[in-house]
Every structure is written in C-alpha cells, then in structure tokens.
Design an enzyme around this catalytic site. Structure first.
Site, PDB file in Angstrom:
ATOM      1  N   GLY A 207      36.140  48.656  36.228  1.00 26.50           N
ATOM      2  CA  GLY A 207      36.308  48.770  37.681  1.00 26.50           C
ATOM      3  C   GLY A 207      37.779  48.704  38.048  1.00 26.50           C
ATOM      4  N   ASN A 208      38.063  48.506  39.318  1.00 30.05           N
ATOM      5  CA  ASN A 208      39.456  48.320  39.741  1.00 30.05           C
ATOM      6  C   ASN A 208      39.490  47.384  40.941  1.00 30.05           C
ATOM      7  OD1 ASN A 208      39.404  49.983  42.280  1.00 30.05           O
ATOM      8  ND2 ASN A 208      38.849  51.576  40.799  1.00 30.05           N
ATOM      9  N   ARG A 209      40.690  47.048  41.390  1.00 31.94           N
ATOM     10  CA  ARG A 209      40.826  45.986  42.402  1.00 31.94           C
ATOM     11  C   ARG A 209      40.676  46.474  43.850  1.00 31.94           C
ATOM     12  NH1 ARG A 209      42.868  41.751  39.443  1.00 31.94           N
ATOM     13  NH2 ARG A 209      44.218  42.368  37.708  1.00 31.94           N
TER      14      ARG A 209
END
Ligand code: CTP
Length: 395
Positions: A207-209
């Site tokens: 995923g990412n932030r």
C-alpha cells in the site's frame, strides 16, 4: 435538474396549501429529496398522509411526535439545501419579519443557514396592506427570496393580487436559484482518491501512505458547487457526505474498472488517487509462511488509470495530480502531455506541509497551454476550493 438536492418545504395555513401536493410531486419528479414541515393550521387544508406519501418522508408539524420523540429542527435546517415556504401566510410572514419562533416551522427557519424562498398567499387587501408590504421588504433585506403573489380569482371571491405562485413557477424559481448559486449545477464529476492495496496473500498487501484527504475535500467542494459527484475511493478512513455517489475499491485494478464504467458523459474527471505502480505478479492463495531469510516478490506494472482515461477522453476536462520529489514543474508538465490532460496539479513530497497524510498542501496548477498558477500552503479544504474555482474557470 434537482437531482439529490434536499428541499425542505414549509407549509403554512392558507387555502393554497392544497397546491402543495402538486409542488412536492414536481420537486420529487425532478430528483429532489423532499421533507415537509407544516404549521398546525396548514393541516386544516392538506392532510399529512398525502404529503408523506408524495415526499416519501414523514411530515413534521410539532417539536415532538406522538411518541414524544424530539423532531430536531436544527438537524432539519442542516439537512436542507434550500427551505421553500409555500404558501406563506401574512401571519407567518410577520413572525419571520420579527423573529417570533412559536412553532417548529419558524424554529427551523431561524436555524437555517441556507436560503429561504417564500411564496406569499393571502387575500387581496391583506397583500396590499402596508404592514404586509413592509414585512416582505424586511424579510427580503434578511436575504430571503420572495416569489411575488400572482393576480387572479382569490378564495374570497375577490379578484386581484394575492394568489400563491403556481407550483410550476415555484419549481422554476427553485431551479433558477440553484443554477445561479451553484456554479456547477447540472455538471457531473468523477474523482478517484486514496491509496490502493495490492494483495500479496490473504492477509498482506502493498500500500502507500495516501489518506484520501485531498480527493475527499475536492469531492465535497464539487458537491457544494452543485455538481453530481461520483467518488471512487481506495481504502481510506475519510468521512464522505452521503450525497456523493461513493464507490469503495481496494486494488488499482478495481479502481481502474470503476473509473472506466463511470467515465462516460462526465464533465470533469479528477484523478488524485495514489495508485500503486506495481503489484505482485502472483497473489498467494494461502498466507505465505516464514521460511527462508529472504523473500523475493516479483512485481508487475499496474495499468495507468489516468493515461487510459486520457486516451479515451472526449468532452471531459481531465485533471491529474503529480507528486514529485525533484524537478517538480518539468516532471509534472511531462505527465500532463504524456497522459493527454487538460490540467495537472503538481505538489512536492519534499515541501514541508505538502503531500501525503498531512492536513495541508502547497500546489501548482499547470494547464495544457503551459499556464502556471501557484497557490500558497493551505489546508486541503482551502486548496480544494482553489482547485475547483480554477476548474470552473476552464469549463
Ligand atoms: N496514476 C494513475 N494510475 C497509475 C499511476 C498514477 O492513474 N497506475 C495517476 C495518479 O492518480 C496521478 C497521476 O497519474 O493523477 C500521476 O501520478 P504519479 O504517481 O505522480 O506519477 P506516475 O504516473 O505514477 O509516474 P512516476 O511514479 O514515475 O512519477
């Protein structure tokens, strides 16, 4: 034309109240959500059953219902995009002019932050009376919008001014109100936002932030300006107004499909999702067990949603985002051209207060003619306002 608009209809006790059945039907037919509040005397002229069947909502006439549940006038006022009071009697008009608040309809009126449109109806001499004229002027000076009474035969048998405007005229006035006050009234907008999760196995993902804050703020701003908004949102904890057509997705592939299905006929499309550029080549069907010291995951490129939409673009104004750590203008301009965009919003991940998981952002807008507009560091809600204002100027 009134799709998804929340219209609160206030009915006071005049004979013209019988026309409100038709008015509710016209609003509903145009796609509006309608709730009705009445004074008690209005119910002498029209039954709540008729109004609740037509509006598909319970009619509210008192601060408490038969079971002693509180009908919260503040919530009603907050719900409304516009408050239409029709017919407006001389009595309620006078109370509105002086701030008297002795029933639910008036308490709701005083709580309303949105505009109130009124359609007065009374007998000829009452309408001509200087007090009535003064009161109309007074409530207009408070920002209310008045649909003048019409001329014709009145219930008393007299002929002259005092008849409530016809339901079709009240409908037209209300539609015009939205057209004038909401610059994107009647426009359709598609936004994608948030991160994507690319599955590794049933319990893990890449995923990412991204928080989805910027995209959700944009969706709300478009909604405020009257647009019909579809939001394709990756995993995000952001609250979304229930008037937005929300499509929750997880992976880039799901986001891609949802965007393709909803792309056609949109006036504006904004892609601000942080889509994963790569995903695991294979998703393990079982949880991967801890065995060796190292684990190699083979990743493959995901589809570029924005570039795909750019290649299919017809009338849509297509807006992308670019998050860079260096050469901001150069890289963002290259993406604008490569993905066939009309506008790109560039922001630097290196700038303090910008980028992912912050409440603020500092962006630069670049259009396809290389016109550059720089915005100060602001809250994402304020930036969303700036971006939507700019987009309106391009439409
Ligand atoms: N985007 C997309 N699909 C992808 C990757 C990006 O639709 N698979 C969109 C983003 O939503 C954004 C724009 O493309 O509007 C630019 O995204 P960004 O991450 O800045 O750039 P990339 O195109 O992914 O290129 P790079 O990562 O090399 O900078």
């Amino acid at each position: 034309m009134l799709h998804q608009k929340n219209i609160l209809l206030g009915i006071t006790g005049g004979i013209a109240a019988y026309k409100c059945a038709e008015l509710v039907r016209l609003f509903v037919k145009q796609g509006a959500n309608v709730k009705v509040v009445t004074t008690k005397s209005a119910l002498d002229f029209i039954t709540p059953k008729t109004l609740s069947v037509l509006s598909k909502n319970q009619v509210i006439s008192d601060f408490f219902d038969a079971n002693n549940n509180w009908n919260n006038h503040v919530h009603l006022a907050e719900w409304a995009d516009v408050f239409v009071i029709a017919p407006l009697t001389a009595n309620t008009l006078a109370k509105m002019a002086t701030g008297v608040c002795d029933n639910l309809l008036l308490a709701t009126y005083l709580s309303c932050k949105t505009k109130t449109i009124v359609a007065p109806a009374m007998d000829l001499d009452m309408y001509q009376h200087p007090t009535t004229k003064n009161n109309i002027q007074k409530i207009e000076s408070y920002g209310n919008l008045v649909i003048p009474a019409q001329s014709g035969e009145l219930a008393s048998g007299l002929v002259g001014e005092g008849r409530m405007a016809e339901p079709t005229d009240i409908l037209a006035f209300t539609e015009n109100f939205f057209k004038k006050n909401q610059k994107l009234f009647g426009k359709t907008v598609l936004i994608n936002a948030g991160p994507t999760y690319e599955a590794i196995d049933p319990v893990r993902f890449i995923g990412n932030r991204s928080s989805g804050k910027m995209g959700v703020a944009l969706a709300h701003e478009f909604l405020k300006q009257g647009a019909k908004v579809t939001l394709v949102l990756g995993p995000s904890s952001q609250k979304v107004n229930d008037k937005i057509n929300l499509i929750n997705v997880e992976s880039g592939n799901e986001m891609h499909q949802a965007c393709l299905v909803n792309f056609e006929n949109k006036d504006v499309v904004v892609c601000c999702a942080a889509v994963a550029d790569y995903k695991p080549k294979e998703v393990s069907q079982q949880k991967i067990k801890k065995q060796n010291e190292t684990l190699n995951l083979e990743l493959v490129k995901t589809a570029d949603i924005l570039a795909d939409l750019g290649s299919k673009k017809e009338k849509q104004l297509l807006v992308g985002f670019a998050l860079e750590t260096e050469n901001l203008l150069e890289y963002a301009t290259a993406k604008l051209k490569k993905k066939n965009l009309d506008i790109i919003i560039a922001n630097s991940a290196m700038e303090e207060g910008s980028g992912f998981a912050t409440d603020t952002n500092k962006v630069i807008l670049i259009d396809k003619h290389n016109k550059i507009t720089k915005f100060e560091l602001k809250s994402k809600t304020e930036i969303a306002k700036d971006i939507v204002e700019s987009i309106i100027s391009y439409l």
